[in-house]
Design a protein around this motif. Structure first.
Motif, PDB file in Angstrom:
ATOM      1  N   GLY A 152       0.786  -1.227   0.000  1.00  0.00           N
ATOM      2  CA  GLY A 152       0.000   0.000   0.000  1.00  0.00           C
ATOM      3  C   GLY A 152       0.818   1.276   0.000  1.00  0.00           C
ATOM      4  N   GLY A 153       1.856   1.339   0.839  1.00  0.00           N
ATOM      5  CA  GLY A 153       2.664   2.557   0.914  1.00  0.00           C
ATOM      6  C   GLY A 153       3.339   2.882  -0.408  1.00  0.00           C
ATOM      7  N   ALA A 154       3.820   1.853  -1.088  1.00  0.00           N
ATOM      8  CA  ALA A 154       4.460   2.066  -2.387  1.00  0.00           C
ATOM      9  C   ALA A 154       3.442   2.515  -3.425  1.00  0.00           C
ATOM     10  CB  ALA A 154       5.163   0.787  -2.837  1.00  0.00           C
ATOM     11  N   VAL A 155       2.226   1.972  -3.354  1.00  0.00           N
ATOM     12  CA  VAL A 155       1.176   2.421  -4.274  1.00  0.00           C
ATOM     13  C   VAL A 155       0.907   3.905  -4.076  1.00  0.00           C
ATOM     14  CG1 VAL A 155      -1.276   2.234  -4.868  1.00  0.00           C
ATOM     15  CG2 VAL A 155       0.069   0.168  -4.490  1.00  0.00           C
ATOM     16  N   ARG A 156       0.772   4.327  -2.815  1.00  0.00           N
ATOM     17  CA  ARG A 156       0.484   5.754  -2.547  1.00  0.00           C
ATOM     18  C   ARG A 156       1.608   6.640  -3.062  1.00  0.00           C
ATOM     19  NH1 ARG A 156      -0.182   9.999  -2.870  1.00  0.00           N
ATOM     20  NH2 ARG A 156      -1.221  11.587  -1.586  1.00  0.00           N
ATOM     21  N   TYR A 171      -5.609   9.862   1.230  1.00  0.00           N
ATOM     22  CA  TYR A 171      -4.562  10.389   2.114  1.00  0.00           C
ATOM     23  C   TYR A 171      -3.881  11.566   1.433  1.00  0.00           C
ATOM     24  CZ  TYR A 171      -4.639   6.462   5.447  1.00  0.00           C
ATOM     25  OH  TYR A 171      -4.988   5.557   6.410  1.00  0.00           O
ATOM     26  N   THR A 172      -4.075  12.743   1.997  1.00  0.00           N
ATOM     27  CA  THR A 172      -3.454  13.961   1.487  1.00  0.00           C
ATOM     28  C   THR A 172      -2.833  14.720   2.651  1.00  0.00           C
ATOM     29  OG1 THR A 172      -5.452  15.296   1.794  1.00  0.00           O
ATOM     30  CG2 THR A 172      -5.223  14.119  -0.309  1.00  0.00           C
ATOM     31  N   ALA A 173      -2.183  15.836   2.330  1.00  0.00           N
ATOM     32  CA  ALA A 173      -1.607  16.682   3.376  1.00  0.00           C
ATOM     33  C   ALA A 173      -2.689  17.255   4.281  1.00  0.00           C
ATOM     34  CB  ALA A 173      -0.800  17.819   2.745  1.00  0.00           C
ATOM     35  N   GLU A 174      -3.936  17.246   3.803  1.00  0.00           N
ATOM     36  CA  GLU A 174      -5.046  17.768   4.602  1.00  0.00           C
ATOM     37  C   GLU A 174      -5.684  16.680   5.462  1.00  0.00           C
ATOM     38  OE1 GLU A 174      -8.833  20.675   3.870  1.00  0.00           O
ATOM     39  OE2 GLU A 174      -8.533  19.068   2.411  1.00  0.00           O
ATOM     40  N   THR A 175      -5.879  15.485   4.898  1.00  0.00           N
ATOM     41  CA  THR A 175      -6.565  14.432   5.655  1.00  0.00           C
ATOM     42  C   THR A 175      -5.630  13.658   6.572  1.00  0.00           C
ATOM     43  OG1 THR A 175      -6.223  12.842   3.857  1.00  0.00           O
ATOM     44  CG2 THR A 175      -8.279  14.104   3.832  1.00  0.00           C
ATOM     45  N   ALA A 176      -4.342  13.568   6.234  1.00  0.00           N
ATOM     46  CA  ALA A 176      -3.405  12.773   7.040  1.00  0.00           C
ATOM     47  C   ALA A 176      -2.044  13.473   7.149  1.00  0.00           C
ATOM     48  CB  ALA A 176      -3.244  11.389   6.432  1.00  0.00           C
ATOM     49  N   LEU A 230       0.953  10.851   6.172  1.00  0.00           N
ATOM     50  CA  LEU A 230       1.369  10.790   4.771  1.00  0.00           C
ATOM     51  C   LEU A 230       2.837  11.152   4.543  1.00  0.00           C
ATOM     52  CD1 LEU A 230       0.654  10.316   1.807  1.00  0.00           C
ATOM     53  CD2 LEU A 230      -0.106  12.699   1.694  1.00  0.00           C
ATOM     54  N   PRO A 231       3.369  12.196   5.180  1.00  0.00           N
ATOM     55  CA  PRO A 231       4.780  12.520   4.921  1.00  0.00           C
ATOM     56  C   PRO A 231       5.717  11.349   5.214  1.00  0.00           C
ATOM     57  CG  PRO A 231       3.708  14.354   6.014  1.00  0.00           C
ATOM     58  CD  PRO A 231       2.737  13.220   6.052  1.00  0.00           C
ATOM     59  N   GLY A 232       5.433  10.591   6.260  1.00  0.00           N
ATOM     60  CA  GLY A 232       6.268   9.439   6.589  1.00  0.00           C
ATOM     61  C   GLY A 232       6.169   8.352   5.541  1.00  0.00           C
ATOM     62  N   VAL A 233       4.949   8.123   5.013  1.00  0.00           N
ATOM     63  CA  VAL A 233       4.755   7.128   3.957  1.00  0.00           C
ATOM     64  C   VAL A 233       5.554   7.509   2.722  1.00  0.00           C
ATOM     65  CG1 VAL A 233       3.062   6.123   2.369  1.00  0.00           C
ATOM     66  CG2 VAL A 233       2.472   6.434   4.778  1.00  0.00           C
ATOM     67  N   LEU A 234       5.449   8.767   2.315  1.00  0.00           N
ATOM     68  CA  LEU A 234       6.152   9.210   1.116  1.00  0.00           C
ATOM     69  C   LEU A 234       7.662   9.211   1.328  1.00  0.00           C
ATOM     70  CD1 LEU A 234       3.837  12.140  -0.035  1.00  0.00           C
ATOM     71  CD2 LEU A 234       3.835   9.763  -0.788  1.00  0.00           C
ATOM     72  N   ARG A 245      10.770   7.415  -1.092  1.00  0.00           N
ATOM     73  CA  ARG A 245      11.167   8.677  -1.716  1.00  0.00           C
ATOM     74  C   ARG A 245      11.389   8.505  -3.209  1.00  0.00           C
ATOM     75  NH1 ARG A 245      15.020   9.708   1.427  1.00  0.00           N
ATOM     76  NH2 ARG A 245      13.842  11.017   2.854  1.00  0.00           N
ATOM     77  N   LEU A 246      10.783   9.399  -3.984  1.00  0.00           N
ATOM     78  CA  LEU A 246      10.884   9.345  -5.438  1.00  0.00           C
ATOM     79  C   LEU A 246      11.388  10.689  -5.948  1.00  0.00           C
ATOM     80  CD1 LEU A 246       7.415   7.681  -6.122  1.00  0.00           C
ATOM     81  CD2 LEU A 246       9.618   6.546  -6.029  1.00  0.00           C
ATOM     82  N   ASP A 247      12.573  10.702  -6.508  1.00  0.00           N
ATOM     83  CA  ASP A 247      13.141  11.922  -7.063  1.00  0.00           C
ATOM     84  C   ASP A 247      13.369  11.690  -8.552  1.00  0.00           C
ATOM     85  OD1 ASP A 247      14.342  14.258  -7.668  1.00  0.00           O
ATOM     86  OD2 ASP A 247      16.103  13.998  -6.384  1.00  0.00           O
TER      87      ASP A 247
END
Length: 429
Positions: free
Chosen positions: A95-99, A370-375, A379-383, A387-389
């Protein structure tokens, strides 16, 4: 332009384990109309499958390419620049990778983004809510049965998220000839799982009972079907491989370990036994007699609670006496196995939804739950963990660097598989 105007639908599959590669590749073929062979990628990480594991899935003659998440996104971006953009992307990931990939695909700013499809590789018995919400934002979230579709929609609707992406389908790897007994053949297969049960004591218990069953029934072939060899990884970490535990036992000649494609093993199976493996659903679809063990309890941690109401729950004591459970037909139908409708029809709704999305002049924006508003605290920890650069330059990898990287991966696997469990056990002394 809409993908429906093209000659073929170009599909990419990104997976993070051998079982998810099998699910993703087969799913891509079943749900995309007039599709060319999907382009395969496996995500570099802890569970990156070996060449042997990928070959044993039996889903493709072409090995998928190993990439990081950022490399995959660059491939999607560059493919569009070449005029060969992907129409459908199947994310066969945790799930985390999907997000994270949802975020990455949205941030690419493509002229036309691909239809994003995701789902689960088998029985969903843990982290149902979190896993579903991490996958929300995909255009299609596949459910493997009517039972799962109802649960998935209830979760999304319960948090006020759209349940439209949920589409009922089936496990894409069901099939094979119906079970046919053969004179003189009596084969019991135990479908092992890497992390169920988890403890050494429980795994040793299962193995002792399996070997004991072989001794009680010398005319029966008892096979322990394994998914990986020591040092290899699957979706879950295996701390106590059965291959090592069996060395402590004096197993009879009619007991042995087997590997290979599950479908081929089921071709010669007369009784499938497991704790909670998805192999049970494969067997039931083919009407192979199936038993789900209760010896260690019926517990959420084991996943065998999923089979409550199935009629399949039993114990080694009963199996030793020759008693085989009979499945409940209503339960089977709700699980999408041995159903009255043709198996291929199970994917009609998914094909129709993908085709409808491909025909749109433009796809709607990716809108995850899950967005910066809802979580904002989650969410920042999941992303960050994924990390994708995409803008970072891709390093040119020399032959030496590739050898060093593979050696490092091997050392890492060795550490996770063998060293870390020893350290944890020492800490418990």
């Amino acid at each position: 332009m809409p993908a429906s105007t093209r000659e073929a639908v170009r599909t990419a599959v990104l997976a993070d384990s051998d079982t998810r590669w099998k699910w993703g590749a087969l799913t891509a073929r079943r749900i995309t109309p007039e599709s060319v062979e999907p382009t395969g990628f496996v995500l570099r990480g802890r569970a990156t499958p070996t060449a042997r594991q990928l070959t044993e899935t039996g889903v493709s003659d072409t090995a998928p390419r190993e990439v990081t998440g950022a490399e995959f996104l660059r491939e999607v971006r560059d493919a569009e620049a070449r005029g060969e953009g992907y129409d459908v992307v199947v994310l066969a990931l945790v799930g985390g990778a999907v997000r994270a990939l949802l975020q990455g695909l949205a941030d690419l700013g493509l002229a036309r983004r691909p239809v994003i499809v995701t789902g689960y590789v088998g029985v969903v018995y843990e982290k149902l809510t979190d896993g579903l919400l991490l996958r929300h934002g995909a255009d299609v979230v596949l459910a493997n049965s009517r039972h799962d579709a109802e649960r998935f929609r209830a979760v999304y609707e319960g948090v006020g998220a759209s349940a439209e992406p949920v589409v009922e389908a089936a496990l894409p790897f069901l099939g094979g000839a119906p079970h046919t007994p053969e004179a003189g053949r009596d084969t019991l297969v135990f479908a092992a799982q890497p992390s169920v049960p988890a403890t050494r004591a429980e795994r040793a218990y299962v193995l002792r009972r399996l070997v004991g069953h072989a001794r009680l029934h010398p005319d029966r072939e008892v096979l322990l079907k394994l998914r990986s060899k020591p040092g290899e990884h699957t979706t879950h970490l295996e701390e106590f491989p059965f291959q090592k535990l069996v060395r402590e036992l004096d197993a009879p000649a009619n007991f042995r370990l087997v590997y290979g494609h599950m479908g081929e093993v089921l071709d010669r199976t007369d009784l499938l036994v497991t704790v909670s493996s998805t192999a049970a659903l494969e067997a039931l679809h083919r009407r192979v007699p199936t038993a789900v063990l209760t010896d260690l309890g019926v517990r959420e941690a084991l996943g065998n609670h999923h089979f409550v109401g199935s009629g399949l729950l039993t114990s080694f004591d009963l199996l030793d006496r020759g008693l085989v459970p009979a499945p409940d037909e209503t339960w089977l139908a709700r699980q999408g196995v041995a159903a009255d409708t043709p198996y291929e029809a199970a994917f009609d709704a998914a094909r129709e939804r993908v085709a409808a999305l491909l025909a749109l002049p433009a796809l709607p924006p990716v809108t995850p739950y899950y967005t910066a508003e809802t979580a904002p605290g989650y969410l920042p920890g999941v992303l960050a963990r994924h990390r994708l650069d995409v803008t970072a330059p891709e390093p040119r990898e020399s032959g030496l660097r590739r050898v060093v990287r593979e050696a490092a991966r091997g050392a890492y696997r060795q550490g996770v598989q063998r060293v870390a469990p020893v350290i944890r056990r020492l800490g418990e002394l």
